[in-house]
Write a protein that holds these residues in place. Structure first.
Motif, mmCIF file in Angstrom:
data_model
loop_
_atom_site.group_PDB
_atom_site.id
_atom_site.type_symbol
_atom_site.label_atom_id
_atom_site.label_comp_id
_atom_site.label_asym_id
_atom_site.label_seq_id
_atom_site.Cartn_x
_atom_site.Cartn_y
_atom_site.Cartn_z
ATOM 1 N N ARG A 128 0.748 -1.128 0.207
ATOM 2 C CA ARG A 128 0.098 -0.024 -0.041
ATOM 3 C C ARG A 128 0.858 1.349 0.069
ATOM 4 N N ARG A 129 1.912 1.203 0.538
ATOM 5 C CA ARG A 129 2.890 2.304 1.015
ATOM 6 C C ARG A 129 3.582 2.483 -0.624
ATOM 7 N N ASP B 26 0.590 4.052 -2.675
ATOM 8 C CA ASP B 26 0.519 5.454 -2.409
ATOM 9 C C ASP B 26 1.563 6.464 -2.826
#
Length: 135
Positions: free
Chosen positions: A92-93, A96
């Motif tokens: 997810r990082r 993002d």
């Protein structure tokens, strides 16, 4: 899934033009091609809407990201879509930081992605049809 360094990919067809692609293992330069071939095969079989279940991906590098971005672009070319579901914190990082969420929707769960895709708020998708490929 049979080899520690491999990537497992499982396909669950949820409609004539939609599928959930469950990915297990590290998505990097060594394994990205496995996923790319599986995703291309779904397009050949008429799937225009894909949900990528990333809950089993503990690590993804730029090669894995490239496969996802390429798939998003290819699906747009056939009036399709890609939704990403349940990415791990590390993945997810990466998503993002690179702005992938601006190109496709990212959901906390596979069920939420499927509900959005199928336009259903009150029922889970039928995952009875499965095609499994493990490397």
């Amino acid at each position: 899934m049979s080899e520690p360094a491999g990537l497992g990919v499982e396909v669950a067809v949820i409609g004539s033009d939609a599928a959930i692609i469950t990915v297990c293992g590290e998505l990097d330069a060594d394994t990205g091609l496995v996923l790319q071939h599986q995703l291309a095969g779904q397009v050949v079989h008429g799937r225009r809407h894909l949900v990528l279940d990333l809950a089993g991906v503990p690590f993804m590098d730029s090669s894995g990201l490239r496969v996802i971005i390429r798939t998003i672009n290819e699906m747009r070319n056939v009036d399709g879509s890609v939704s990403l579901a349940a990415p791990t914190e590390v993945v997810r990082r990466v998503l993002d930081l690179t702005g992938v969420g601006m190109s496709c929707r990212i959901f906390d769960t596979v069920d939420a992605a499927c509900e959005s895709l199928l336009g259903r708020e009150d029922e889970a998708p039928d995952r009875s049809v499965r095609d499994t490929a493990a490397r």
